[in-house]
Design a protein around this motif. Structure first.
Motif, PDB file in Angstrom:
ATOM      1  N   ARG A 113       0.848  -1.338   0.158  1.00  0.00           N
ATOM      2  CA  ARG A 113       0.014   0.008  -0.114  1.00  0.00           C
ATOM      3  C   ARG A 113       0.730   1.271   0.095  1.00  0.00           C
ATOM      4  NH1 ARG A 113      -2.280   1.042   5.576  1.00  0.00           N
ATOM      5  NH2 ARG A 113      -0.387   1.618   5.611  1.00  0.00           N
ATOM      6  N   ASP A 114       1.776   1.289   0.913  1.00  0.00           N
ATOM      7  CA  ASP A 114       2.743   2.565   0.927  1.00  0.00           C
ATOM      8  C   ASP A 114       3.509   2.818  -0.349  1.00  0.00           C
ATOM      9  OD1 ASP A 114       1.816   2.850   3.493  1.00  0.00           O
ATOM     10  OD2 ASP A 114       3.652   1.992   4.462  1.00  0.00           O
ATOM     11  N   THR A 115       3.951   1.468  -1.226  1.00  0.00           N
ATOM     12  CA  THR A 115       4.674   1.747  -2.169  1.00  0.00           C
ATOM     13  C   THR A 115       3.543   2.166  -3.365  1.00  0.00           C
ATOM     14  OG1 THR A 115       6.039  -0.114  -1.606  1.00  0.00           O
ATOM     15  CG2 THR A 115       5.818   0.139  -4.008  1.00  0.00           C
ATOM     16  N   PHE A 116       2.307   1.607  -3.301  1.00  0.00           N
ATOM     17  CA  PHE A 116       1.375   2.360  -4.331  1.00  0.00           C
ATOM     18  C   PHE A 116       1.346   3.720  -3.992  1.00  0.00           C
ATOM     19  CE2 PHE A 116      -1.179  -1.842  -5.041  1.00  0.00           C
ATOM     20  CZ  PHE A 116      -0.198  -2.132  -6.096  1.00  0.00           C
ATOM     21  N   CYS A 117       1.240   4.475  -2.783  1.00  0.00           N
ATOM     22  CA  CYS A 117       1.081   5.790  -2.805  1.00  0.00           C
ATOM     23  C   CYS A 117       2.294   6.343  -3.228  1.00  0.00           C
ATOM     24  CB  CYS A 117       1.129   6.009  -0.987  1.00  0.00           C
ATOM     25  SG  CYS A 117      -0.435   5.497  -0.207  1.00  0.00           S
ATOM     26  N   LEU A 118       3.594   5.962  -2.930  1.00  0.00           N
ATOM     27  CA  LEU A 118       4.612   6.459  -3.445  1.00  0.00           C
ATOM     28  C   LEU A 118       4.704   6.479  -5.044  1.00  0.00           C
ATOM     29  CD1 LEU A 118       7.532   5.312  -1.329  1.00  0.00           C
ATOM     30  CD2 LEU A 118       6.388   7.469  -1.017  1.00  0.00           C
ATOM     31  N   MET A 119       4.065   5.409  -5.795  1.00  0.00           N
ATOM     32  CA  MET A 119       4.020   5.328  -7.098  1.00  0.00           C
ATOM     33  C   MET A 119       3.133   6.290  -7.710  1.00  0.00           C
ATOM     34  SD  MET A 119       4.431   1.136  -7.641  1.00  0.00           S
ATOM     35  CE  MET A 119       4.008   1.360  -9.439  1.00  0.00           C
ATOM     36  N   ALA A 120       1.801   6.433  -6.836  1.00  0.00           N
ATOM     37  CA  ALA A 120       1.070   7.503  -7.213  1.00  0.00           C
ATOM     38  C   ALA A 120       1.536   8.775  -7.406  1.00  0.00           C
ATOM     39  CB  ALA A 120      -0.391   7.091  -6.493  1.00  0.00           C
ATOM     40  N   GLU A 121       2.310   9.190  -6.171  1.00  0.00           N
ATOM     41  CA  GLU A 121       2.771  10.513  -5.964  1.00  0.00           C
ATOM     42  C   GLU A 121       3.525  10.910  -7.356  1.00  0.00           C
ATOM     43  OE1 GLU A 121       3.828  12.541  -2.357  1.00  0.00           O
ATOM     44  OE2 GLU A 121       3.574  10.642  -1.516  1.00  0.00           O
ATOM     45  N   VAL A 122       4.674   9.956  -7.500  1.00  0.00           N
ATOM     46  CA  VAL A 122       5.498  10.160  -8.683  1.00  0.00           C
ATOM     47  C   VAL A 122       4.665  10.174  -9.924  1.00  0.00           C
ATOM     48  CG1 VAL A 122       7.358   8.976 -10.064  1.00  0.00           C
ATOM     49  CG2 VAL A 122       7.352   9.071  -7.471  1.00  0.00           C
TER      50      VAL A 122
ATOM     51  N   ARG B 162      -2.641  17.756  -9.865  1.00  0.00           N
ATOM     52  CA  ARG B 162      -1.641  18.472  -9.653  1.00  0.00           C
ATOM     53  C   ARG B 162      -1.489  19.338  -8.504  1.00  0.00           C
ATOM     54  NH1 ARG B 162       3.002  17.189 -12.130  1.00  0.00           N
ATOM     55  NH2 ARG B 162       3.296  19.351 -12.269  1.00  0.00           N
ATOM     56  N   ASP B 163      -2.481  19.750  -8.051  1.00  0.00           N
ATOM     57  CA  ASP B 163      -2.989  20.703  -7.236  1.00  0.00           C
ATOM     58  C   ASP B 163      -2.868  20.015  -5.797  1.00  0.00           C
ATOM     59  OD1 ASP B 163      -2.947  22.801  -8.862  1.00  0.00           O
ATOM     60  OD2 ASP B 163      -4.914  23.094  -8.604  1.00  0.00           O
ATOM     61  N   ASP B 164      -3.956  18.827  -5.653  1.00  0.00           N
ATOM     62  CA  ASP B 164      -3.828  18.068  -4.253  1.00  0.00           C
ATOM     63  C   ASP B 164      -2.820  17.122  -4.014  1.00  0.00           C
ATOM     64  OD1 ASP B 164      -6.903  19.106  -5.408  1.00  0.00           O
ATOM     65  OD2 ASP B 164      -6.695  19.018  -3.067  1.00  0.00           O
ATOM     66  N   LYS B 165      -1.997  16.616  -5.092  1.00  0.00           N
ATOM     67  CA  LYS B 165      -1.194  15.679  -4.755  1.00  0.00           C
ATOM     68  C   LYS B 165      -1.372  14.493  -3.960  1.00  0.00           C
ATOM     69  CE  LYS B 165       2.490  18.675  -5.213  1.00  0.00           C
ATOM     70  NZ  LYS B 165       4.073  19.142  -4.799  1.00  0.00           N
ATOM     71  N   LEU B 166      -2.950  13.877  -4.182  1.00  0.00           N
ATOM     72  CA  LEU B 166      -3.371  12.876  -3.592  1.00  0.00           C
ATOM     73  C   LEU B 166      -3.856  13.151  -2.119  1.00  0.00           C
ATOM     74  CD1 LEU B 166      -0.897  10.261  -4.921  1.00  0.00           C
ATOM     75  CD2 LEU B 166      -2.944  10.766  -5.941  1.00  0.00           C
ATOM     76  N   ARG B 167      -3.942  14.220  -1.883  1.00  0.00           N
ATOM     77  CA  ARG B 167      -4.475  14.564  -0.314  1.00  0.00           C
ATOM     78  C   ARG B 167      -5.910  14.195  -0.314  1.00  0.00           C
ATOM     79  NH1 ARG B 167      -1.250  19.210  -0.924  1.00  0.00           N
ATOM     80  NH2 ARG B 167      -2.855  20.580  -1.627  1.00  0.00           N
ATOM     81  N   GLU B 168      -6.782  14.298  -1.462  1.00  0.00           N
ATOM     82  CA  GLU B 168      -7.993  14.084  -1.437  1.00  0.00           C
ATOM     83  C   GLU B 168      -8.173  12.498  -1.912  1.00  0.00           C
ATOM     84  OE1 GLU B 168     -10.613  15.499   0.035  1.00  0.00           O
ATOM     85  OE2 GLU B 168      -9.186  17.339   0.380  1.00  0.00           O
ATOM     86  N   LEU B 169      -7.489  11.686  -2.382  1.00  0.00           N
ATOM     87  CA  LEU B 169      -7.450  10.325  -2.653  1.00  0.00           C
ATOM     88  C   LEU B 169      -6.922   9.513  -1.621  1.00  0.00           C
ATOM     89  CD1 LEU B 169      -6.504  10.719  -6.459  1.00  0.00           C
ATOM     90  CD2 LEU B 169      -8.743  11.014  -5.406  1.00  0.00           C
ATOM     91  N   VAL B 170      -7.558   8.297  -1.515  1.00  0.00           N
ATOM     92  CA  VAL B 170      -7.100   7.078  -0.582  1.00  0.00           C
ATOM     93  C   VAL B 170      -6.540   5.994  -1.564  1.00  0.00           C
ATOM     94  CG1 VAL B 170      -7.870   5.405   1.169  1.00  0.00           C
ATOM     95  CG2 VAL B 170      -8.640   7.720   1.064  1.00  0.00           C
ATOM     96  N   VAL B 171      -5.311   5.803  -1.380  1.00  0.00           N
ATOM     97  CA  VAL B 171      -4.647   4.782  -2.211  1.00  0.00           C
ATOM     98  C   VAL B 171      -4.566   3.528  -1.161  1.00  0.00           C
ATOM     99  CG1 VAL B 171      -2.719   3.888  -3.625  1.00  0.00           C
ATOM    100  CG2 VAL B 171      -3.493   6.288  -3.741  1.00  0.00           C
ATOM    101  N   ASP B 172      -5.220   2.305  -1.853  1.00  0.00           N
ATOM    102  CA  ASP B 172      -5.332   1.244  -0.783  1.00  0.00           C
ATOM    103  C   ASP B 172      -4.970  -0.038  -1.754  1.00  0.00           C
ATOM    104  OD1 ASP B 172      -5.192  -0.416   1.573  1.00  0.00           O
ATOM    105  OD2 ASP B 172      -7.213   0.420   2.149  1.00  0.00           O
ATOM    106  N   VAL B 173      -4.737  -1.219  -0.921  1.00  0.00           N
ATOM    107  CA  VAL B 173      -4.959  -2.586  -1.670  1.00  0.00           C
ATOM    108  C   VAL B 173      -5.933  -3.225  -1.339  1.00  0.00           C
ATOM    109  CG1 VAL B 173      -3.482  -4.557  -2.099  1.00  0.00           C
ATOM    110  CG2 VAL B 173      -2.531  -2.263  -1.493  1.00  0.00           C
ATOM    111  N   GLU B 174      -6.673  -4.028  -2.404  1.00  0.00           N
ATOM    112  CA  GLU B 174      -7.734  -4.546  -1.990  1.00  0.00           C
ATOM    113  C   GLU B 174      -7.595  -5.732  -1.045  1.00  0.00           C
ATOM    114  OE1 GLU B 174      -9.827  -6.473  -5.301  1.00  0.00           O
ATOM    115  OE2 GLU B 174     -10.265  -4.445  -6.241  1.00  0.00           O
ATOM    116  N   THR B 175      -8.411  -6.150   0.052  1.00  0.00           N
ATOM    117  CA  THR B 175      -8.246  -6.882   1.162  1.00  0.00           C
ATOM    118  C   THR B 175      -7.877  -8.205   0.556  1.00  0.00           C
ATOM    119  OG1 THR B 175      -9.830  -5.669   2.277  1.00  0.00           O
ATOM    120  CG2 THR B 175      -9.170  -7.947   3.062  1.00  0.00           C
TER     121      THR B 175
END
Length: 491
Positions: free
Chosen positions: A423-432, A459-472
Motif C-alpha cells: 500500500r505504501d509503495t502504491f502511494c509513492l508510485m501514485a505521487e510520482v 496536480r494541485d492536491d497531490k493525492l490529499r483527497e484520494l485514498v490509495v489502498d490494496v484490496e483486502t
C-alpha cells in the motif's frame, strides 16, 4: 555488541564527504551485529555455509512456505476519493490513478521485485523496495535542431528491489525519526568516470579489505569496485552522491522526486524489532540451535542408512548361493546333495547375515527425533503441518481446521506487514505518477482522456483527497474450497 555513541556527530571542520562517510561508518558499526546475523542466515538459506554442512535445507523450507503464505498473488490497487464524493473531477482523478497503477503493475516486474523484498524480510529480517521514474527526454528534432521545450515521449514508474545489505538508515528508535537513509552501489572505476568525469577518488584499500571480510564469499571480487553512497537527507531535502575516498560529493541533487515523505522507499519490512531501537532480528536467530541439531541428526541418519544393507557371509563350498540373487520369482534351481551340505537344511548355520536390528532401531529413533525438531520449528514460526500439504491421518477434520486457523493467526502479522508495504509503495508510485508523468503520457498509459479539471485535481492536491489502498487479501493465496463455502453460505 559494539558500544557506539549514538549522539556523536562528525566535526564541522571536516569536509561534507568526510562527515557523511563518518556517519555511515558509525551506522555500520551500530548495525554490525544485525548484518552479521543476516549474512549467516542467507548463507544457510542458500546452503553456502562454512560452519557446517547443510544436509537438510530447513531455512529454505520454512521461507518457501511462509513466502507463499504472505505474498503469492499480484496486488490489486484500490483508489477512492477521501472527500468530495459527488465531485466528478475527483472521481475521474481517482480512476486515472487506479488505472495508472494497474498498468504499472502489469507492465513492470513489480511481482518479481516484491517477492525479492519478501524473501529478504523472511531470511534477513529486512525488506526494502524503492520507487523510480524512467523518462525518455528528446532535446533535438530529427534534423538535430535543439527544441525550445524538450519532449518526453515515454515515461515509466516502477519499483526496484534494494538488497538488504545495500541499505542503511540513521540509527534511532522510530522510523519516523529517521532523517537520512542511504543506498550502497558498487561501480567499476570506468563507470564512475563516465558518469562523473571530474570525480577525484583516492585509494582506500584498507577499508575495502575490511568490507570484504564482512561480506559473503561470492562478493569478494567487488574489491575492484568503488563504493558509492546515495544518501537521501530529509533535513535538507537533497540527495548526495558520495564515494569512499572522495573529498567532496560527486553530485548533489535537490529533492528529485518531491515526495511528501521525501524518501523514495516506504517503511521497510522489519521482523522482531525491539521497542527501544530500530534494528531487526532475522527469524533464523530463533531457530539456529534447532537447525544445528537437525543437521547433526541428518548426518547420523545418512551414516546409519549407509550401514543398513542386505549383506552376508557364507561357506565357500556353497558356491550356488552366489546365484540366488539372479533367480526369478517362482523358479527353483536343483542343487546336488543340498540337505547334506547345509547341515540338515538349516541355512543360518552356513550363512552369516549382517546384523541390522540395532541399526534399524537407531535409525527409527533418529528419524523420530528429526520429526520432533521440525515440529518445534513449526511451532516457533507458526507453520502447521496442514499448510505444508500434509496432516496426521489420526487427526479429524475439526483438528485440521484448528491447526489451519491458528497457523493463519501466527502468519497474519507478516501478511499485514507485506500488505502495508505494498500500500505504501502504491502511494509513492501514485505521487510520482501525478508529479512527474505528463498528461499525455498518463492518457497513453491509462487509455482514457483526462479532463483539465481532473488533471488539475491531481496536480494541485497531490493525492490529499484520494485514498490509495490494496484490496483486502489480494496478495494472499486464495483457498478455493473456502471461497466456495463462503459463496454457498452467502447464497
Amino acid at each position: 555488541m559494539a558500544v557506539v555513541n549514538l549522539k556523536a556527530e562528525p566535526s564541522q571542520e571536516m569536509s561534507v564527504a568526510d562527515r557523511w562517510i563518518k556517519r555511515i561508518k558509525r551506522e555500520q558499526k551500530i548495525h554490525e551485529d544485525y548484518r552479521d546475523d543476516a549474512t549467516d542466515a542467507y548463507d544457510i538459506f542458500l546452503a553456502d555455509c562454512d560452519n557446517f554442512e547443510v544436509y537438510y535445507p530447513l531455512l529454505w523450507s520454512v521461507v518457501s512456505v511462509q513466502s507463499a503464505a504472505v505474498y503469492s498473488d499480484t496486488p490489486v490497487p484500490d483508489v477512492r476519493c477521501r472527500g468530495s464524493q459527488d465531485n466528478p473531477a475527483y472521481k475521474e482523478a481517482a480512476l486515472v490513478v487506479q488505472r495508472a497503477l494497474e498498468v504499472t503493475v502489469d507492465t513492470t516486474p513489480f511481482d518479481c521485485d516484491m517477492k525479492k523484498g519478501v524473501q529478504d524480510m523472511l531470511v534477513a529480517g529486512l525488506g526494502v523496495p524503492r520507487v523510480k521514474v524512467d523518462s525518455t527526454i528528446v532535446e533535438e528534432d530529427e534534423d538535430g535542431v535543439e527544441l525550445e521545450v524538450p519532449e518526453i515521449p515515454e515515461q515509466t514508474v516502477r519499483i526496484e528491489h534494494v538488497p538488504w545489505s545495500r541499505f542503511g538508515w540513521e540509527p534511532c528508535s522510530n522510523w519516523y525519526h529517521v532523517n537520512w537513509i542511504y543506498y550502497e552501489h558498487h561501480l567499476y572505476p570506468a563507470e564512475v568516470k563516465k558518469r562523473w568525469p571530474d570525480a577525484v577518488i583516492g585509494a582506500n584499500e584498507e577499508e575495502n579489505t575490511n568490507r570484504d571480510k564482512s561480506r559473503r564469499s561470492r562478493t569478494k571480487n567487488e574489491k575492484a569496485r568503488i563504493v558509492i553512497y546515495e544518501i537521501w537527507n530529509k533535513k535538507t531535502a537533497e540527495v548526495l552522491i558520495i564515494a569512499e575516498g572522495s573529498t567532496e560529493p560527486l553530485e548533489v541533487i535537490e529533492d528529485p522526486l518531491q515526495l511528501e515523505q521525501f524518501f523514495p522507499s516506504p517503511v521497510p519490512m522489519m521482523t522482531t524489532v525491539a521497542t527501544d531501537d530500530l534494528i531487526p532480528t532475522p527469524d533464523y536467530t530463533m531457530i539456529k540451535s534447532f537447525d544445528a541439531e537437525l543437521q547433526r541428526l541428518y548426518k547420523r541418519r545418512r551414516a546409519l542408512t549407509e550401514q543398513i544393507k542386505a549383506a552376508s557371509l557364507h561357506d565357500a563350498s556353497l558356491i550356488e548361493i552366489e546365484d540366488m540373487e539372479t533367480i526369478e520369482d517362482g523358479d527353483s534351481v536343483p542343487v546336488r546333495d543340498l540337505e547334506a551340505r547345509m547341515d540338515g537344511g538349516d541355512l543360518t548355520k552356513t550363512v552369516l547375515f549382517w546384523p541390522l536390528t540395532e541399526r534399524v532401531n537407531a535409525l527409527k529413533t533418529v528419524t523420530e527425533q528429526i520429526q520432533l525438531i521440525r515440529q518445534h520449528v513449526d511451532d516457533l514460526l507458526g507453520i502447521a503441518d496442514v499448510i505444508r500439504g500434509g496432516s496426521n491421518p489420526q487427526d479429524g477434520q475439526d483438528t485440521n481446521k484448528i491447526k489451519e486457523r491458528w497457523a493463519g493467526i501466527r502468519l497474519r502479522p507478516k501478511q499485514i506487514m507485506v500488505q502495508e508495504q505494498v500500500r505504501d509503495t502504491f502511494c509513492l508510485m501514485a505521487e510520482v505518477l501525478v508529479e512527474h508523468v505528463t498528461k499525455e503520457n498518463l492518457e497513453r498509459m491509462t487509455q482514457m482522456p483526462i479532463s483539465d479539471e481532473a488533471y488539475q485535481v491531481l496536480r494541485d492536491d497531490k493525492l490529499r483527497e484520494l485514498v490509495v489502498d490494496v484490496e483486502t487479501d489480494s496478495t494472499v493465496a486464495k483457498d478455493e474450497m473456502a471461497e466456495r463455502r463462503e459463496r454457498g453460505e452467502l447464497l
